[in-house]
Every structure is written in C-alpha cells, then in structure tokens.
Write a protein that holds these residues in place. Structure first.
Motif, PDB file in Angstrom:
ATOM      1  N   TYR A 235      41.091  -1.244  19.994  1.00 12.35           N
ATOM      2  CA  TYR A 235      41.258  -0.501  18.744  1.00 12.35           C
ATOM      3  C   TYR A 235      42.650   0.134  18.655  1.00 12.35           C
ATOM      4  O   TYR A 235      43.225   0.239  17.567  1.00 12.35           O
ATOM      5  CB  TYR A 235      40.166   0.563  18.629  1.00 12.35           C
ATOM      6  CG  TYR A 235      38.782  -0.002  18.830  1.00 12.35           C
ATOM      7  CD1 TYR A 235      38.320  -1.060  18.043  1.00 12.35           C
ATOM      8  CD2 TYR A 235      37.938   0.479  19.828  1.00 12.35           C
ATOM      9  CE1 TYR A 235      37.058  -1.602  18.234  1.00 12.35           C
ATOM     10  CE2 TYR A 235      36.679  -0.051  20.034  1.00 12.35           C
ATOM     11  CZ  TYR A 235      36.247  -1.098  19.234  1.00 12.35           C
ATOM     12  OH  TYR A 235      35.008  -1.642  19.435  1.00 12.35           O
ATOM     13  N   ASN A 239      45.388  -0.604  15.691  1.00 16.97           N
ATOM     14  CA  ASN A 239      46.041   0.460  14.928  1.00 16.97           C
ATOM     15  C   ASN A 239      47.553   0.322  14.941  1.00 16.97           C
ATOM     16  O   ASN A 239      48.230   0.549  13.931  1.00 16.97           O
ATOM     17  CB  ASN A 239      45.639   1.823  15.478  1.00 16.97           C
ATOM     18  CG  ASN A 239      44.176   2.154  15.212  1.00 16.97           C
ATOM     19  OD1 ASN A 239      43.526   1.505  14.396  1.00 16.97           O
ATOM     20  ND2 ASN A 239      43.654   3.153  15.905  1.00 16.97           N
ATOM     21  N   THR A 243      49.592  -0.492  11.369  1.00 15.82           N
ATOM     22  CA  THR A 243      50.526   0.515  10.875  1.00 15.82           C
ATOM     23  C   THR A 243      51.960   0.002  10.890  1.00 15.82           C
ATOM     24  O   THR A 243      52.757   0.375  10.021  1.00 15.82           O
ATOM     25  CB  THR A 243      50.418   1.819  11.687  1.00 15.82           C
ATOM     26  OG1 THR A 243      50.602   1.543  13.087  1.00 15.82           O
ATOM     27  CG2 THR A 243      49.063   2.475  11.486  1.00 15.82           C
ATOM     28  N   THR A 267      36.472  -1.256  11.035  1.00 12.36           N
ATOM     29  CA  THR A 267      37.814  -1.094  11.608  1.00 12.36           C
ATOM     30  C   THR A 267      38.846  -1.550  10.581  1.00 12.36           C
ATOM     31  O   THR A 267      38.529  -2.355   9.701  1.00 12.36           O
ATOM     32  CB  THR A 267      37.972  -1.933  12.893  1.00 12.36           C
ATOM     33  OG1 THR A 267      37.769  -3.315  12.600  1.00 12.36           O
ATOM     34  CG2 THR A 267      36.975  -1.495  13.949  1.00 12.36           C
ATOM     35  N   PRO A 268      40.091  -1.045  10.660  1.00 12.67           N
ATOM     36  CA  PRO A 268      40.591  -0.078  11.654  1.00 12.67           C
ATOM     37  C   PRO A 268      40.206   1.353  11.290  1.00 12.67           C
ATOM     38  O   PRO A 268      40.015   1.671  10.120  1.00 12.67           O
ATOM     39  CB  PRO A 268      42.102  -0.271  11.570  1.00 12.67           C
ATOM     40  CG  PRO A 268      42.336  -0.652  10.133  1.00 12.67           C
ATOM     41  CD  PRO A 268      41.156  -1.512   9.744  1.00 12.67           C
ATOM     42  N   LEU A 270      41.838   4.806  11.344  1.00 14.78           N
ATOM     43  CA  LEU A 270      43.133   5.483  11.488  1.00 14.78           C
ATOM     44  C   LEU A 270      43.002   6.999  11.384  1.00 14.78           C
ATOM     45  O   LEU A 270      43.980   7.691  11.079  1.00 14.78           O
ATOM     46  CB  LEU A 270      44.111   4.955  10.439  1.00 14.78           C
ATOM     47  CG  LEU A 270      44.428   3.454  10.520  1.00 14.78           C
ATOM     48  CD1 LEU A 270      45.431   3.057   9.445  1.00 14.78           C
ATOM     49  CD2 LEU A 270      44.960   3.081  11.894  1.00 14.78           C
ATOM     50  N   ALA A 319      46.848   7.958  14.867  1.00 16.10           N
ATOM     51  CA  ALA A 319      45.892   7.051  15.515  1.00 16.10           C
ATOM     52  C   ALA A 319      46.588   5.972  16.335  1.00 16.10           C
ATOM     53  O   ALA A 319      45.949   5.345  17.182  1.00 16.10           O
ATOM     54  CB  ALA A 319      45.007   6.407  14.454  1.00 16.10           C
ATOM     55  N   TYR A 320      47.897   5.758  16.118  1.00 10.50           N
ATOM     56  CA  TYR A 320      48.611   4.722  16.867  1.00 10.50           C
ATOM     57  C   TYR A 320      49.214   5.254  18.162  1.00 10.50           C
ATOM     58  O   TYR A 320      49.791   4.486  18.939  1.00 10.50           O
ATOM     59  CB  TYR A 320      49.717   4.095  16.011  1.00 10.50           C
ATOM     60  CG  TYR A 320      50.704   5.092  15.420  1.00 10.50           C
ATOM     61  CD1 TYR A 320      51.708   5.663  16.203  1.00 10.50           C
ATOM     62  CD2 TYR A 320      50.636   5.448  14.087  1.00 10.50           C
ATOM     63  CE1 TYR A 320      52.603   6.583  15.676  1.00 10.50           C
ATOM     64  CE2 TYR A 320      51.536   6.364  13.536  1.00 10.50           C
ATOM     65  CZ  TYR A 320      52.513   6.919  14.323  1.00 10.50           C
ATOM     66  OH  TYR A 320      53.396   7.824  13.800  1.00 10.50           O
TER      67      TYR A 320
END
Length: 536
Positions: A235, A239, A243, A267-268, A270, A319-320
């Motif tokens: 995941y 992300n 992004t 998903t995703p 974020l 989230a990344y």
C-alpha cells in the motif's frame, strides 16, 4: 542506494525554481549529488525515503523546502466502479494487493523515463528485488474491468511484455529475460499469480512480467496500477506511485478489492496519519530553542500539516511517507526544515578516546577461523518472525523469546534466540547463486531478556553431510583451544541419527548436524544442508 536522474528542464518545470538554486539547496534535504552534467544531474538518496525515488517526489519536497508550496498536499481520490476480485488460491502465493486508476496523463520522454525508474527503484527499496513488492502499470484502455487476481496453472499462456508470440508462464521463467532473472521467486509454488480482465486477457504475471497487451506508450492517457506482494508495504508503494503521477497532472481513482477472507477494501488510501509531538522534546532532541510557531513553519516546509495546541503540536503526515515510524522521525524533519547549516556547532563538554569492544576483539579471532575454513560472513537482522524461527525450523516455542510489541512488518515480530533460522533464510534468498554455499555469522541472540553471543554456520550442496559439519566444529574448537565432547539430542530441525549436541565440561554449548529435509523444503530449497550453532 538509488540514484535518481533529474533533467534540468523537467525539474525546473516541476519545482518552479531555477537549476542553480535547486543544485545549491538539494543536499540540505539529505541528498548526495553524484554528478552534474550539461543536461541533467544524478542524485543519490538514502533508502528510507522511497517517496524521493522520482523527479515528482523530489520536486514536491523541494517546493516545500524552498517555501514555494508548503503544507500537506491534498490528493483527491475519485470514486469509480472498477473492481478486482482475489481468488482463494492466491492467498498461498502472493496475498497482498493494492490497485488504483490514474487518468488524464500526457506522457513525454521525461515522464515515461521517470515512471519506469520509480517502478524499478521501489522494487529494490521496498520490494527486496520484487520479492516483497512488485508493481504493474498498464494502459487500461486496452482491457475491460472488472479484473481478477488468480492463482493460475503454470501452463497458462499469454504474450509477455516486449515479445510477439504467446508463452506459457513456465516458459516465461525459462526463456524471457525478466523470467529467468526472477524465476527463483516462483520456485516453491505450484500455481502462479495472474491478473486478468473480464475477457480473460492478461494484464500481469506478478512479480515477473506484464502482458504486452497493456504496454504503456506515449499515446497512453489512463493507467491501471496493480501492486502485489507479501506485506503491507504494497500500500505504501501504491501511494508513492499514484501521488507521483498526480504531480504530473493525473487524476486518481479508487479500485474496490473484493477479498472473500478479509472482505472488501478500497485502495488507494491517502488518509494522512496523525501524530502528537511535545514542544519541549523537539528542542531537547535538536539542541536549540524553537518557538511553537517556528516548529510549525518547519513542519509545513517539510510538507506536514501542523496545529499548535498549548505545549504540543498535532501533526498530519502524508500517506506517501513510509519512513515516519516514530515522532523522532518528525523531529528530524523539523531539524532538516530549519536547516542543519543554521544550527551552530558546539564542541562536546566531554572528550573520550575510542577503542574496540572486548566482544569485537574476541569475535575477530572466530571470524578469521571461519573464513579460513571457506565460509563467508553474513549479517542478517536480529529481528525475525515466528514463521522463520519456529514453524520453518519445525521447532516449538520455548517461551524464552522477546516479542516486538508493535511490529511494523510480519517479518519482524520477535528477537531471535538462535541464528540458524536466519542463515537458512539467507540461503533460501540466494538460490540463484551457484553451489556450494557456506555462510556463517557471529552475533547477538536474546534469551529471556539476556543478550549473548552465538556462532552459527551452514553449508548447502549435494554432498553435504554430518562428517563435513563435524569437521568444521572440530576445527573451530581446536583453534580456540577448547576441549569438547558430543552427546545425543532431540532437535526436530536436525535429522535423527545425524545430529549431536556439543558439550563443554558436561554443559551444553551448541548443536550440529544435518538439516532435516522438511526444514529444507519449508525454506523452498531442494539441496542437502548441514549446520552448527555454538554459544561463545
């Protein structure tokens, strides 16, 4: 560590600044400049920041650092009716799946190269060379949803990427360049992962190769992204990819994942993660005094959202950001935002002289002995899992292990009490290398909260037997000047009548023997192996 190629024309457009400013300031966020060429610059980043493995991720970070665009980025994920269903059998092969759709892209030379590069860098950085995580990127206009993720017969055939004729999945592992390179990831399985569309057209054979049908080119505008793997890093990788594509103007859409065991997920995801940091702790760790407003400014410069509340600050992290595991990671970012070049160095009040630790001195002699016997030294992690430590070794828990209270991975849930399982795992990860393989480690184990030193070694090749490993233990003990005897033992990890315990002054000091065939196969290997482990 990954080296990212940044073309000046592209990075200037993405950041909104000139190349001279970019080159001057980029080292201050934790990057090393490898080379500066006429048209591009190569930059190396530490593996803990996979979100910086692409020009888009670097540009996003630099826009904040240079006060061009600060604060938390708000990436919208639109609703969609696209779904994918997991087959029951896939749970035993490659169970984790994350998907997304990104639309409205306009590819050029820079963005195509960036997409391929971030894919491979994430395979290395998060995926352990595709074993843990692999990414498939497809032209969704060529296929028809809904999709299916299944465990397929190895004789199933399709046209793999960059080929013109169909091949069975088994043949791909033998004849396709990517197949031969990553065939070892499929060796222990009787069925292989496959992603199909509604018309049974192939998108991907993860983690090996995509289908030629969905190949991305300059005319591609809409992408379907699949990320498969063995843990939740799937995941995180998803992300980072979506992004990065959003930074190129793409619109992110959700995918519904139908899983009969775990239910439906989307998903995703974020959603930012929430944290609370203490203002006094920030100043204590960095070593300077910053006001709450100054801390807030540095956090926003590093692309966080920050809200001041009395003696603490509430934070939302992107989230990344895979590297944010503790509030101290955020405090480190505050120092980076403030600028290490703005922190005045202070000479420590105490002066010390370094020297080798007695354990290191003792171990050095043992290392020389093992290297002289033809063994290669390895340094696996001291954190492991119950599956590797007990299940694969056919051993039962003795209650002496220290567990990790909040593990971030199913692979690191406990501290090891023996070294042999780690060495077996390392052999299983290196089956693509020629035999014989002989490796050893001198390192820590933790038993009932106490740390002690062990020496362990394994040897794998067709002729490996008890006599070989007994001779190794004889040599080690002789060179160390230690008298020992052997006695009978009961250890299911070792073959009956081909195992023994090592006794020094009638006290158990280790084990040796032939590894049980069931243990060898549980690690996905097929050759005989022998091993020993001694308390130092």
């Amino acid at each position: 560590m990954p080296v990212i190629k940044l073309y000046y024309e592209d990075i200037e457009a993405l950041t909104g600044t000139d190349r001279d400013t970019f080159i001057k300031r980029i080292p201050m966020i934790g990057a090393d400049i490898e080379r500066i060429e006429e048209d591009y610059i190569d930059i190396e980043f530490f593996p803990d920041r996979p979100d910086l493995y692409s020009p888009e991720g670097i540009a996003r970070a630099m826009r904040g650092f240079l006060d061009i665009e600060t604060g938390l980025d708000n990436y919208q994920v639109k609703r969609s009716d696209i779904s994918i269903t997991l087959d029951e059998g896939i749970k035993q092969v490659r169970p984790y799946l994350g998907c997304a759709v990104v639309r409205g892209l306009r590819f050029d030379d820079y963005s195509i190269e960036s997409l391929m590069a971030v894919q491979e860098d994430l395979h290395w950085g998060l995926g352990r060379d595709r074993k843990k995580v692999s990414i498939g990127i497809h032209d969704i206009s060529k296929v028809t949803p809904p999709f299916r993720y299944i465990a397929a017969d190895p004789e199933f055939s399709f046209v793999p990427l960059d080929f013109t004729d169909p091949m069975t999945m088994q043949d791909i592992l033998k004849r396709h360049p990517k197949g031969t390179k990553y065939a070892h990831l499929m060796e222990e399985f009787k069925t292989y992962p496959l992603i199909l569309d509604a018309n049974d057209q192939v998108l991907s054979f993860p983690p090996i190769i995509n289908g030629e049908l969905t190949k991305v080119n300059y005319d591609t505008h809409d992408l379907f992204i699949d990320v498969t793997g063995l843990d939740k890093n799937v995941y995180t990788a998803l992300n980072i990819v979506v992004t990065s594509l959003a930074e190129r103007g793409g619109t992110i859409e959700e995918v519904t994942i139908n899983n009969s065991i775990e239910g439906t997920t989307i998903t995703p995801d974020l959603t930012p993660e929430e944290w609370i940091i203490d203002i006094e702790e920030v100043n204590s760790l960095i070593g300077i005094t910053l006001s709450p407003m100054q801390i807030k400014e540095q956090l926003e410069r590093m692309k966080f959202k920050a809200v001041i509340e009395q003696d603490h600050i509430k934070i939302r992290s992107p989230a990344y950001r895979a590297d944010i595991l503790h509030t101290w990671d955020i405090i480190e970012d505050i120092a980076i935002g403030y600028g290490y070049d703005n922190i005045t160095p202070i000479i420590p009040k105490t002066a010390t002289v370094g020297r080798q630790h007695p354990i290191s001195i003792s171990n050095r002699g043992i290392i020389h002995i093992m290297v002289g016997l033809g063994y290669y030294q390895v340094m696996p992690f001291t954190l492991t899992s119950e599956k590797i430590h007990y299940h694969n070794m056919q051993r039962s828990s003795d209650g002496k292990a220290t567990s990790v209270r909040h593990p971030i991975s199913e692979d690191q849930t406990m501290v090891r009490t023996t070294i042999l399982p780690n060495l077996m795992e390392m052999l299983s990860l290196n089956q693509h290398r020629e035999l014989p393989q002989r490796i050893f480690e001198v390192g820590d184990v933790v038993i009932e909260g106490s740390t002690i030193q062990h020496l362990a070694g394994v040897s794998i090749h067709p002729a490996a037997n008890y006599t070989e490993i007994r001779a190794v233990v004889d040599a080690v003990m002789r060179e160390r000047g230690i008298q020992y005897t052997i006695g009978e033992m009961d250890d299911p990890a070792l073959l009956d009548d081909r195992r023994a315990k090592v006794l020094v002054e009638d006290k158990e000091a280790g084990i040796l023997g032939e590894i049980h065939p069931d243990v060898i196969t549980s690690f996905g290997m097929q050759q005989p192996a022998v091993g020993f482990e001694l308390v130092i």
